[in-house]
Design a protein around this motif. Structure first.
Motif, short mmCIF file in Angstrom:
data_model
loop_
_atom_site.label_atom_id
_atom_site.label_comp_id
_atom_site.label_asym_id
_atom_site.label_seq_id
_atom_site.Cartn_x
_atom_site.Cartn_y
_atom_site.Cartn_z
N THR A 148 15.70 35.76 -12.95
CA THR A 148 15.22 34.80 -11.96
C THR A 148 14.60 33.59 -12.66
OG1 THR A 148 14.79 36.58 -10.38
CG2 THR A 148 13.65 34.50 -10.00
N LEU A 149 13.83 33.83 -13.71
CA LEU A 149 13.21 32.74 -14.46
C LEU A 149 14.26 31.92 -15.19
CD1 LEU A 149 10.17 34.73 -15.91
CD2 LEU A 149 10.25 33.34 -13.82
N ALA A 150 15.30 32.59 -15.73
CA ALA A 150 16.37 31.87 -16.40
C ALA A 150 17.13 30.97 -15.43
CB ALA A 150 17.33 32.86 -17.07
N PRO B 45 21.67 31.94 -6.94
CA PRO B 45 20.48 32.56 -6.35
C PRO B 45 20.21 31.99 -4.97
CG PRO B 45 19.89 31.07 -8.13
CD PRO B 45 21.37 31.20 -8.17
N PRO B 46 19.49 32.73 -4.12
CA PRO B 46 19.34 32.33 -2.72
C PRO B 46 18.39 31.16 -2.49
CG PRO B 46 18.16 34.37 -3.15
CD PRO B 46 18.95 34.08 -4.37
N VAL B 47 17.64 30.74 -3.51
CA VAL B 47 16.76 29.59 -3.37
C VAL B 47 17.52 28.35 -3.81
CG1 VAL B 47 14.64 28.49 -4.15
CG2 VAL B 47 14.69 30.98 -3.73
N THR B 48 17.63 27.36 -2.93
CA THR B 48 18.40 26.16 -3.21
C THR B 48 17.48 24.95 -3.24
OG1 THR B 48 20.35 27.08 -2.11
CG2 THR B 48 20.31 24.70 -2.43
N PHE B 49 17.45 24.27 -4.38
CA PHE B 49 16.73 23.00 -4.49
C PHE B 49 17.67 21.87 -4.13
CE2 PHE B 49 14.15 25.81 -6.96
CZ PHE B 49 12.86 25.29 -6.94
N ARG C 171 20.49 27.16 -13.06
CA ARG C 171 21.21 27.22 -14.33
C ARG C 171 21.95 28.56 -14.42
NH1 ARG C 171 17.39 25.95 -18.91
NH2 ARG C 171 17.72 23.84 -18.12
N MET C 172 23.22 28.54 -14.18
CA MET C 172 24.03 29.77 -14.17
C MET C 172 24.61 29.98 -15.57
SD MET C 172 23.87 30.98 -11.03
CE MET C 172 25.36 31.91 -10.66
N GLY C 173 23.77 30.50 -16.48
CA GLY C 173 24.20 30.68 -17.85
C GLY C 173 25.09 31.89 -18.04
N ASP C 174 25.66 31.99 -19.23
CA ASP C 174 26.56 33.10 -19.54
C ASP C 174 25.78 34.39 -19.79
OD1 ASP C 174 28.66 31.35 -19.37
OD2 ASP C 174 28.86 31.05 -21.53
#
Length: 398
Positions: free
Chosen positions: A30-32, A353-357, A363-366
């Motif tokens: 979540t933090l990432a 993730p369900p929170v949208t800014f 950041r959808m990292g590998d």
């Protein structure tokens, strides 16, 4: 259209986590997603055991893909002084430290929150455990199913005949989310005061918090909430009802909704005047008769037809979908919720993730291969990477 590029909320924050399984990895993922750099410390002799739960995602475990995107993998042997030194050096430069080792293990290895914060008072140090420090259950094993049982969740889940655990790891998820929430709160306070925090999150306490109304019902009525399957102890009709080709969930929470259901949707106005069903209290009292009457009417329509009629009338209802239906859900597609991420073996789909800014996307990292960043992190820590790799104190990709 994707949101414009802007700073993610946790850009510049570094997290070091000695983690495994679900709860702590969910917190740090979540933090990432929010922009933090997350260094995941894994065992040098195999890594996070969730890697090997299965290999269904093109050779990578489904749990691991879900929980570990956007992280750096450091594989070191924490039983050695050299391995511990590497992690200590990284923590000294980090903002947050998270661990979910067995009770007492972190302190024995030199990663106890008190010791770390004595050296780094600005650090946010989080211990995530099954039952918390102290108490008769402190040393007990705390897998998700066991905590669900201890928290009473299994006791209220299932049918009158059969208690069941939830189909997802609810205790792990609850504690992981509270862990991430606590980190965010501690970082906000540090921004104001300059001081870090020592935080403890208990899987048991997170799950008991989620028991909510059931717990209060027990305390103040003296009665164990019944296992109701798909039904609801206080509301009727509230269950799955048959259609020509399947079933629909219908939940009517007030008397005006009941009248709309039986008149406008089911075209059975006689039920609106039936003295057994005129109020919710009466419908609950005559639940079996009410459910039978509704089922006789819903069976006249196909699932799709009934779904459309219920939606048009504003009656709360849903189709009982299988996971394959959810993966293809048109709502998720219409909102563009899927992204591509890399794994060790293939590129795969992952859900935002369900929170949208509004101004920036997560950041959808590998998903890191085992030890993929070990060499770089050893060098960053200022130690002899070649020596530690050669001696097996650290491990790179297999």
């Amino acid at each position: 259209m994707h949101p414009a590029t802007a700073a993610l909320p946790l850009d510049g924050i570094t997290v070091v986590s000695i983690e495994q399984a679900v709860a702590a990895p969910l917190a740090t993922r979540t933090l990432a997603d929010l922009g933090a750099r997350v260094i995941k410390v894994e065992r040098a002799d195999g890594g996070d055991f969730a890697r090997e739960y299965d290999h269904v995602v093109h050779g990578t475990g489904a749990h691991f893909v879900w929980l570990n995107r956007g992280k750096e993998s450091l594989a070191v042997d924490l039983k050695t002084a050299e391995g511990r030194d590497v992690v200590q050096r990284l923590i000294a430069r980090a903002d947050v430290f998270v661990q979910n080792l067995a009770p007492g293990a972190a302190a024995r290895l030199g990663f106890g929150a008190a010791g770390l914060r004595a050296d780094h008072p600005e650090l946010v140090a989080v211990d995530l455990s099954g039952y918390g420090t102290g108490g008769p259950k402190e040393q007990r094993k705390a897998y998700d199913m066991l905590v669900q049982a201890e928290a009473g969740l299994i006791g209220i889940t299932g049918t009158p005949d059969t208690p069941v655990k939830t189909g997802i790891p609810t205790s792990d998820i609850a504690s992981g989310m509270y862990c991430a929430q606590a980190v965010l709160a501690a970082l906000l306070r540090r921004w104001r005061t300059g001081q870090g925090a020592t935080v403890e999150v208990s899987m048991l306490e997170a799950t008991v918090e989620w028991m909510g109304y059931a717990m209060y019902s027990q305390m103040y009525s003296g009665r164990q909430p019944a296992r109701m399957g798909l039904s609801h102890a206080s509301i009727a009709p509230y269950d799955a009802y048959p259609t020509k080709d399947g079933q629909m969930l219908i939940g009517v929470q007030n008397d005006s909704g009941w009248r709309t259901l039986v008149t406008s949707v089911l075209e059975a106005p006689r039920l609106a005047e039936d003295p057994r069903f005129t109020t919710n209290v009466l419908r609950v009292e005559h639940r079996a008769e009410c459910d039978a009457a509704v089922a006789a009417e819903t069976a006249r329509w196909s699932t799709v037809e009934l779904d459309e009629r219920l939606a048009k009338a504003g009656i709360p209802a849903a189709q009982v979908k299988q996971v394959a239906d959810v993966v293809a859900d048109p709502q998720l597609r219409a909102r563009d919720r899927w992204r591509k991420i890399g794994t060790e073996h293939a590129t795969v789909d992952a859900l935002l993730p369900p929170v949208t800014f509004a101004d920036v996307e997560a950041r959808m990292g590998d998903v890191p291969a085992f030890g993929a960043h070990t060499r770089a992190l050893l060098e960053e820590a200022g130690v002899d990477a070649e020596e530690l790799l050669r001696r097996g104190i650290a491990a790179g990709p297999r």
